[in-house]
Design a protein around this motif. Structure first.
Motif, PDB file in Angstrom:
ATOM      1  N   PRO A   1      -3.302   6.836   3.542  1.00 29.64           N
ATOM      2  CA  PRO A   1      -3.120   5.945   2.562  1.00 29.64           C
ATOM      3  C   PRO A   1      -3.438   6.650   1.175  1.00 29.64           C
ATOM      4  O   PRO A   1      -4.578   7.525   1.088  1.00 29.64           O
ATOM      5  CB  PRO A   1      -4.233   4.971   2.774  1.00 29.64           C
TER       6      PRO A   1
ATOM      7  N   MET B   1       0.853  -1.263   0.037  1.00 28.56           N
ATOM      8  CA  MET B   1      -0.029   0.031   0.008  1.00 28.56           C
ATOM      9  C   MET B   1       0.902   1.262  -0.040  1.00 28.56           C
ATOM     10  O   MET B   1       1.882   1.006   0.687  1.00 28.56           O
ATOM     11  CB  MET B   1      -0.848   0.069   1.308  1.00 28.56           C
TER      12      MET B   1
ATOM     13  N   SER C   1     -12.423  -4.401  -5.945  1.00 25.48           N
ATOM     14  CA  SER C   1     -11.742  -5.130  -4.933  1.00 25.48           C
ATOM     15  C   SER C   1     -10.271  -4.800  -4.733  1.00 25.48           C
ATOM     16  O   SER C   1      -9.746  -4.627  -5.976  1.00 25.48           O
ATOM     17  CB  SER C   1     -11.950  -6.662  -5.109  1.00 25.48           C
ATOM     18  N   LYS C   2      -9.971  -4.348  -3.495  1.00 21.53           N
ATOM     19  CA  LYS C   2      -8.536  -4.255  -3.448  1.00 21.53           C
ATOM     20  C   LYS C   2      -7.587  -5.198  -3.254  1.00 21.53           C
ATOM     21  O   LYS C   2      -6.290  -5.109  -3.267  1.00 21.53           O
ATOM     22  CB  LYS C   2      -8.434  -3.325  -2.132  1.00 21.53           C
TER      23      LYS C   2
ATOM     24  N   HIS D   1      -5.235  -8.178  -4.424  1.00 23.10           N
ATOM     25  CA  HIS D   1      -4.588  -8.567  -5.557  1.00 23.10           C
ATOM     26  C   HIS D   1      -4.905  -9.856  -6.151  1.00 23.10           C
ATOM     27  O   HIS D   1      -5.536 -10.826  -5.388  1.00 23.10           O
ATOM     28  CB  HIS D   1      -3.198  -8.444  -5.600  1.00 23.10           C
TER      29      HIS D   1
ATOM     30  N   ALA E   1     -10.061  -1.159   6.941  1.00 29.24           N
ATOM     31  CA  ALA E   1      -9.593  -1.766   5.476  1.00 29.24           C
ATOM     32  C   ALA E   1      -9.024  -0.646   4.781  1.00 29.24           C
ATOM     33  O   ALA E   1      -7.995  -1.075   4.156  1.00 29.24           O
ATOM     34  CB  ALA E   1     -10.962  -2.031   5.035  1.00 29.24           C
ATOM     35  N   ALA E   2      -9.453   0.525   4.922  1.00 27.62           N
ATOM     36  CA  ALA E   2      -8.682   1.654   3.962  1.00 27.62           C
ATOM     37  C   ALA E   2      -7.439   2.083   4.420  1.00 27.62           C
ATOM     38  O   ALA E   2      -6.691   2.196   3.556  1.00 27.62           O
ATOM     39  CB  ALA E   2      -9.915   2.889   3.867  1.00 27.62           C
ATOM     40  N   ALA E   3      -7.249   1.976   5.697  1.00 23.72           N
ATOM     41  CA  ALA E   3      -5.959   2.820   6.125  1.00 23.72           C
ATOM     42  C   ALA E   3      -4.890   1.448   6.255  1.00 23.72           C
ATOM     43  O   ALA E   3      -3.821   1.940   6.520  1.00 23.72           O
ATOM     44  CB  ALA E   3      -5.903   3.324   7.589  1.00 23.72           C
ATOM     45  N   GLY E   4      -5.245   0.282   5.860  1.00 22.33           N
ATOM     46  CA  GLY E   4      -4.124  -0.732   6.084  1.00 22.33           C
ATOM     47  C   GLY E   4      -3.908  -1.116   7.306  1.00 22.33           C
ATOM     48  O   GLY E   4      -2.712  -1.410   7.580  1.00 22.33           O
ATOM     49  N   ILE E   5      -4.944  -1.087   8.367  1.00 19.62           N
ATOM     50  CA  ILE E   5      -4.322  -1.883   9.565  1.00 19.62           C
ATOM     51  C   ILE E   5      -4.342  -3.384   9.502  1.00 19.62           C
ATOM     52  O   ILE E   5      -5.475  -3.982   8.888  1.00 19.62           O
ATOM     53  CB  ILE E   5      -5.562  -1.177  10.710  1.00 19.62           C
ATOM     54  N   SER E   6      -3.258  -3.891   9.948  1.00 20.70           N
ATOM     55  CA  SER E   6      -3.298  -5.197   9.607  1.00 20.70           C
ATOM     56  C   SER E   6      -3.688  -6.029  10.817  1.00 20.70           C
ATOM     57  O   SER E   6      -3.689  -5.606  11.969  1.00 20.70           O
ATOM     58  CB  SER E   6      -1.664  -5.502   9.456  1.00 20.70           C
TER      59      SER E   6
ATOM     60  N   ALA F   1      -4.978   3.738  16.022  1.00 17.79           N
ATOM     61  CA  ALA F   1      -5.262   4.411  15.010  1.00 17.79           C
ATOM     62  C   ALA F   1      -6.888   4.826  15.110  1.00 17.79           C
ATOM     63  O   ALA F   1      -7.528   5.627  14.075  1.00 17.79           O
ATOM     64  CB  ALA F   1      -4.858   4.128  13.732  1.00 17.79           C
TER      65      ALA F   1
ATOM     66  N   HIS G   1      -6.513  -0.835  17.665  1.00 21.05           N
ATOM     67  CA  HIS G   1      -5.509  -0.278  17.000  1.00 21.05           C
ATOM     68  C   HIS G   1      -5.772   1.187  17.611  1.00 21.05           C
ATOM     69  O   HIS G   1      -6.613   1.666  17.375  1.00 21.05           O
ATOM     70  CB  HIS G   1      -5.421  -0.178  15.641  1.00 21.05           C
TER      71      HIS G   1
ATOM     72  N   ARG H   1      -8.461  -9.160   5.104  1.00 22.19           N
ATOM     73  CA  ARG H   1      -7.775  -8.022   5.460  1.00 22.19           C
ATOM     74  C   ARG H   1      -9.372  -7.157   5.302  1.00 22.19           C
ATOM     75  O   ARG H   1      -9.176  -5.922   5.080  1.00 22.19           O
ATOM     76  CB  ARG H   1      -6.940  -7.526   4.740  1.00 22.19           C
TER      77      ARG H   1
ATOM     78  N   TYR I   1       1.147   5.079   0.976  1.00 22.24           N
ATOM     79  CA  TYR I   1       1.061   6.212   2.075  1.00 22.24           C
ATOM     80  C   TYR I   1       1.789   7.402   1.846  1.00 22.24           C
ATOM     81  O   TYR I   1       2.858   7.387   1.514  1.00 22.24           O
ATOM     82  CB  TYR I   1       1.392   5.758   3.480  1.00 22.24           C
TER      83      TYR I   1
END
Lengths: 119, 412
Positions: free
Chosen positions: A111, A1, B90-91, B93, B172-177, B127, B125, B39, A3
């Protein structure tokens, strides 16, 4: 991703040019750059000239208005940015913490929008 | 022929019951696995729900599978893959899809990994907003419904639903794993998790006893779960010990007249001795690891409140001093001041508490503490004024009643 790390600073609380603190800050930026390059995560990064050089523009009812100054009159200004490509938010936050301005300003981590979802 | 009707309906009921049981017990585990792969929490919840609906039909016809959990997981995964293939935006891959598809075997119960720790770290998280962390953890890990969570926080369901959706969208959008944090982030991230669970606990502790879902119970379940998934961590043990020790006093918290009571004035026969013993054992185990932390110190403070001869104030004051080195906040300083006063150092305590006024504006516990200290020093006028302030902003009826009784005592 991908950022974007947006670096916001209050120029008044930034170390003054020529002081040892200023040298330390520059060293910190240099080290952060080198780290991002060495890890292969950096996409781009630039510093911006001060807000006194900013010009803002908007179009209202078809008329272009051009104004002196930044978009928002706040104490902290956008001073520069990095775009990095990392697996997740935690990794992005790790690089954000390397940016010296995080000590006296704020680094906002956002992001990028993904326009090519097929990847 | 006439015989099949009751037979199949009995079977449907049995299947529905089993499904309900699996979803209640293992929903968190299944969501954790699905979310870690996808994710995306919303998608994980939706496909699991769809899989559950399919299960009713399939299990009703073919009987229960060997591993109902494994069956649900496999079907939910297939549904997710179908959806992602259809959804052009869809994000995920292509290779992630391939990995998901390659995983297409129904695991047996023993093969199902427990990814709930990852799920908890994602839900808590930093965030995310504090309240969203609490709500999300209760929804995904504990399986509370949105209306149940809304009720616990005196919100309406729509607002709470929106809050949950926003939080899931941000993950999902901020990529919190969905991952256990790396060692360099461990302390800070664990603190966020433990604080979130403690917030669930305190919300339950002060809630009306007629709540349908007891949040203290959910918080204890979560804390035990984390301790089990990550054993030997002194701060997790400290947080669990603190919760058990404070939870042990729950039945004695309010007196027969409805006023709240400090531990020193509580009816000790109402304390839960099993919880106290377990809390002390866990705390001792944590302290032996020789890595002090704020939750261990808070557990020790809770323990000192229940010493055999009444609260051990000098020890409590020393512990707040130690806590200050970890959490240098005005709230910790205020508690330190109260403990110092109780330990006999009234002058130091008054100076400390008064110095905090500007840092804690409109903070109800500051007024209550200031009132108590002035009452101790014999300044009834200042004490009465502070009690009135504290009563006006008391967090609940029981607390207000306690303060009113203290105020009345001054007059005589």
């Amino acid at each position: 991703m991908q950022y974007m790390l947006l670096i916001y600073n209050d120029p008044a609380s930034e170390p003054a040019y020529g002081t040892p603190e200023f040298k330390e800050m520059m060293g910190g930026y240099f080290a952060a750059n080198e780290q991002m390059k060495a890890d292969g995560v950096i996409v781009s990064g630039e510093g911006l000239q001060g807000v006194e050089t900013a010009t803002s523009l908007r179009i209202k009812a078809g008329k272009t208005e051009t104004m002196d100054g930044p978009f928002a009159e706040t104490r902290e200004h956008l001073g520069g940015y990095y775009v990095i490509d990392v697996p997740d938010l935690d990794a992005a936050l790790k690089y954000a913490a390397l940016i010296p301005s995080a000590h006296f300003g704020t680094v906002e981590v956002r992001p990028l929008m993904n326009y090519n979802p097929a990847g | 022929m006439t015989k099949t009707a009751p037979c199949s309906s009995a079977r449907t009921i049995a299947v529905a019951k089993e499904l309900e049981r699996v979803m209640r017990l293992d929903r968190g585990r299944l969501i954790a696995i699905l979310a870690a792969g996808l994710r995306d929490l919303s998608l994980a919840e939706e496909v699991l729900q769809e899989a559950a609906i399919s299960a009713l039909g399939h299990w009703g016809r073919a009987g229960l599978p060997t591993s109902p959990q494994g069956w649900l997981l496999q079907v939910a995964r297939r549904k997710a893959i179908d959806r992602l293939r259809r959804d052009k935006r869809s994000k995920l891959h292509a290779e992630t899809l391939a990995i998901l598809a390659a995983d297409d075997v129904a695991p047996t119960d023993d093969d199902i990994p427990d990814h709930r720790l990852r799920l908890i770290f994602a839900c808590c998280h930093p965030a995310l907003e504090t309240k969203s962390r609490v709500a999300l953890t209760l929804r995904t890990v504990c399986g509370l419904t949105t209306p149940e969570i809304a009720r616990a926080f005196l919100d309406n369901s729509t607002t709470m639903g929106q809050r949950l959706s926003r939080a899931k969208a941000k993950i999902a959008a901020a990529g919190i794993s969905f991952a256990v944090p790396e060692p360099e982030f461990w302390d800070a991230r664990l603190d966020a998790v433990l604080t979130t669970i403690y917030l669930i606990f305190t919300t339950g502790y002060i809630a009306a006893p007629d709540e349908s879902r007891d949040l203290c119970h959910e918080a204890e379940y979560l804390m035990r779960l984390i301790d089990q998934l990550r054993p030997d961590d002194p701060e997790i043990e400290g947080a669990l010990a603190m919760m058990l020790l404070i939870g042990a006093r729950r039945a004695a918290r309010i007196g027969p007249d409805g006023a709240s009571l400090p531990p020193a004035e509580q009816n000790r026969s109402l304390w839960d001795n099993a919880r106290i013993a377990e809390g002390r054992t866990i705390l001792a185990r944590a302290v032996e690891r020789r890595k002090a932390g704020p939750f261990q110190i808070k557990a020790a403070i809770a323990d000192c409140q229940m010493a055999d001869t009444g609260p051990d104030w000098p020890q409590i004051a020393a512990l707040y001093g130690a806590l200050w080195t970890h959490e240098p906040t005005p709230v910790v300083a205020l508690n330190h001041g109260v403990a110092l006063a109780e330990a006999g150092e009234l002058k130091t305590a008054l100076a400390l508490v008064e110095s905090l006024e500007s840092q804690l504006p409109n903070y109800q516990p500051w007024h209550a503490a200031s009132a108590a200290l002035h009452a101790m020093s014999g300044d009834h006028k200042k004490a009465a004024a502070a009690y009135r302030q504290a009563i006006a902003t008391a967090p609940g009826e029981a607390e207000a009643l306690f303060l009113k009784k203290r105020l009345a005592k001054l007059a005589h």
